[in-house]
Each structure stands twice: as C-alpha cells, then as structure tokens.
Design a protein around this motif. Sequence first.
Motif, PDB file in Angstrom:
ATOM      1  N   VAL A  55      12.024  54.631   4.495  1.00  0.00           N
ATOM      2  CA  VAL A  55      10.490  55.346   4.360  1.00  0.00           C
ATOM      3  C   VAL A  55      10.226  56.308   5.740  1.00  0.00           C
ATOM      4  O   VAL A  55       9.300  56.996   5.567  1.00  0.00           O
ATOM      5  N   ALA A  56      10.989  55.855   6.726  1.00  0.00           N
ATOM      6  CA  ALA A  56      10.549  57.097   8.007  1.00  0.00           C
ATOM      7  C   ALA A  56      11.264  58.425   7.328  1.00  0.00           C
ATOM      8  O   ALA A  56      10.804  59.474   7.594  1.00  0.00           O
ATOM      9  N   ARG A  57      12.403  58.321   6.575  1.00  0.00           N
ATOM     10  CA  ARG A  57      13.035  59.611   6.144  1.00  0.00           C
ATOM     11  C   ARG A  57      12.492  60.017   5.015  1.00  0.00           C
ATOM     12  O   ARG A  57      12.072  61.271   5.010  1.00  0.00           O
ATOM     13  N   HIS A  58      12.000  59.266   3.834  1.00  0.00           N
ATOM     14  CA  HIS A  58      11.778  59.625   2.851  1.00  0.00           C
ATOM     15  C   HIS A  58      10.435  58.950   2.522  1.00  0.00           C
ATOM     16  O   HIS A  58      10.319  57.752   1.695  1.00  0.00           O
ATOM     17  N   GLY A  59       9.234  59.108   3.282  1.00  0.00           N
ATOM     18  CA  GLY A  59       7.977  58.490   3.025  1.00  0.00           C
ATOM     19  C   GLY A  59       6.842  59.292   3.207  1.00  0.00           C
ATOM     20  O   GLY A  59       6.854  60.227   3.689  1.00  0.00           O
ATOM     21  N   VAL A  60       5.704  58.476   2.870  1.00  0.00           N
ATOM     22  CA  VAL A  60       4.481  59.163   3.295  1.00  0.00           C
ATOM     23  C   VAL A  60       3.346  58.094   4.081  1.00  0.00           C
ATOM     24  O   VAL A  60       3.789  56.943   4.015  1.00  0.00           O
ATOM     25  N   THR A  61       2.422  58.577   4.752  1.00  0.00           N
ATOM     26  CA  THR A  61       1.682  57.765   5.408  1.00  0.00           C
ATOM     27  C   THR A  61       0.575  57.432   4.523  1.00  0.00           C
ATOM     28  O   THR A  61      -0.316  58.426   4.085  1.00  0.00           O
ATOM     29  N   ALA A  62       0.159  56.204   4.124  1.00  0.00           N
ATOM     30  CA  ALA A  62      -0.878  55.762   3.496  1.00  0.00           C
ATOM     31  C   ALA A  62      -2.224  55.921   4.160  1.00  0.00           C
ATOM     32  O   ALA A  62      -2.311  55.284   4.973  1.00  0.00           O
ATOM     33  N   ALA A  63      -3.095  56.738   3.600  1.00  0.00           N
ATOM     34  CA  ALA A  63      -4.574  56.837   4.522  1.00  0.00           C
ATOM     35  C   ALA A  63      -5.381  55.816   4.371  1.00  0.00           C
ATOM     36  O   ALA A  63      -5.055  54.871   3.246  1.00  0.00           O
ATOM     37  N   PRO A  64      -5.936  55.075   5.379  1.00  0.00           N
ATOM     38  CA  PRO A  64      -6.639  54.018   5.409  1.00  0.00           C
ATOM     39  C   PRO A  64      -7.701  54.162   4.093  1.00  0.00           C
ATOM     40  O   PRO A  64      -8.364  55.399   3.697  1.00  0.00           O
TER      41      PRO A  64
END
Length: 288
Positions: free
Chosen positions: A191-200
């Motif tokens: 998920v570091a390579r192929h991920g997104v950050t889930a906004a609060p």
Amino acid sequence: MDADRIEQLCASPGGGVLLGWLADGTHTLVDLADPIAGPSVVSAAVAELSPWWDGHAATVEAAVRCGREHRDLAADVVDLAGAAGWWAPLRRESQVWLKPYESLDFPDPDTHFTPTEVGGFDLYVQRPADRIATSTLTSTAPDDWSAHHACAAAGHEDWVDDYEASTRTVRVSPAARVAEIGSAADWHNLVARHGVTAAPADRSDPRTDGEPWGSNGGRVPDWPGIATAYDGVHITQWAFLTATQVRVASPAGWSELWACAGEETTWLRWVFEEVGALRPFDPREEMR
C-alpha cells in the motif's frame, strides 16, 4: 528467519490469542496441524479481535502480553506453520471459490471486475466492493475445506448462513501476476507503492478514531493501481494471523490490515485456466 517469525507471532494480537489457547489447553498443536481444524482455529483466534466487541483495545493489549509470555510455545507453532506451508506462495492448482452472498456469482471470462475507482467501501474494508476471492484447499476429504469454509461455518467476517451457498474449484494460470503478502511489512510495502491515504471522517467516533476501520488517515490499497502491477493479491495464512491489526509506519504513512477472511487471494482480472462446476455448501450443516 525463525527468530523473525517467532517475534511476529508473539507481537501480534492474533498470535497472542492463539498462543494463549495453546498454553491453557483450549486447543493443541495437533488441532493446528489438522487440515480442517487448523484453519478454523486460526480464524477463530483472529475473530476474537473484532473491533465491534466491547473492550476491543483491552483484548488486543492482553493478547500481545500473552504472546510475549509464550515464546517457547511460539517456536513450536513456527515449526508447524513452516511444515504446513502457512507462508508458502499461492498454490495455483488448489483454489476454491465460496459464494460469499446470494447475489454474487462467479464471473465469466467476459465479465469486467477489475476495480476502476477507490470507493468509500474500499477505503473502509481495504478490499474491492465486488471482489472475486479464492482460498487454498487444505482438505478434500470428506469434503472440500479452506480458510473461507472455516470462516463461513463459524460465521466469522461477513459470512452468513441464510442463503444457498455453493463452491467452485479454480485453477489459476501460471502467468498470473500475484503479490504475495506474508507479513504486516509486506502489506505495508504494497500500500506504500499502490495506495491512497484515507482522509479522516467528517465526524468523530471514539470507537474508531485512529483505527483502520474508522476515521483515520491511514494508508489503504488503491485497487485500480494494484491492478496495473498484479492480477491478484494473496494473503497467506501466516499474514492473516500475524498481520491483522498490526500497524506499520514509514515515510509513506501508516497501514494496518484488518478485514481478511483467512488465507485468501483477491483477484483483479480473469486469470483462470479452469473453473469447476457448482457444488453445494451449507454452513449451517458444517456448524452442527
């Protein structure tokens, strides 16, 4: 390597629950080695960590403390797990699909089921909303059995017993590109390579703030992005046990696997050489 795996087992809440059961005699190493009982025991251990039960945080803390107290027993589990292939790559010729709910059927080759966007459900459970997933057969006698069968029979994860379930055996092409997840670090690297950050989330909830299943800011899979590099993502039995609810952080952010149904592979496109005929499976019968 054994020392690393012993540490993974002792430091993980799932591993701690399992080691506690072995220490008090609730289950034995013989149970774990059994191709039918073993997946069921592991699934039950992880099910003890349900975030929706009261006292979840205390349960996790107690499990990790327990794991630290049983390093000698952990060595026995690691030896058994290695012999049983709990961290082995995907066995492509031994996959089985278990119908997860009434409205979903196995696709045909022309069906498009590759994710094209990351929706709210994907952010929440960290898996595609309409996914096709298989699990590895651990036994074929007297009936087929896998981690998914174990979860369904016990009612773990999202399995329910109010529909006419069925299974298909599946053989995966040797050309299929499979990401192997054998640890919390492997999941984080993916998920570091192929991920997104889930906004609060917009509103706060004391049960979920800072957790991977609620308002967080953690790193979660970008399934369309993963599909550019892989055809499937295989979570090993070892990763299911030792990576569930284990947080890993790096400059990319933090991640925490939490919504697997045992050892399984999530498929992102059609890569199957053979799909068997439907066979009935009744979770209610298996529970009796």
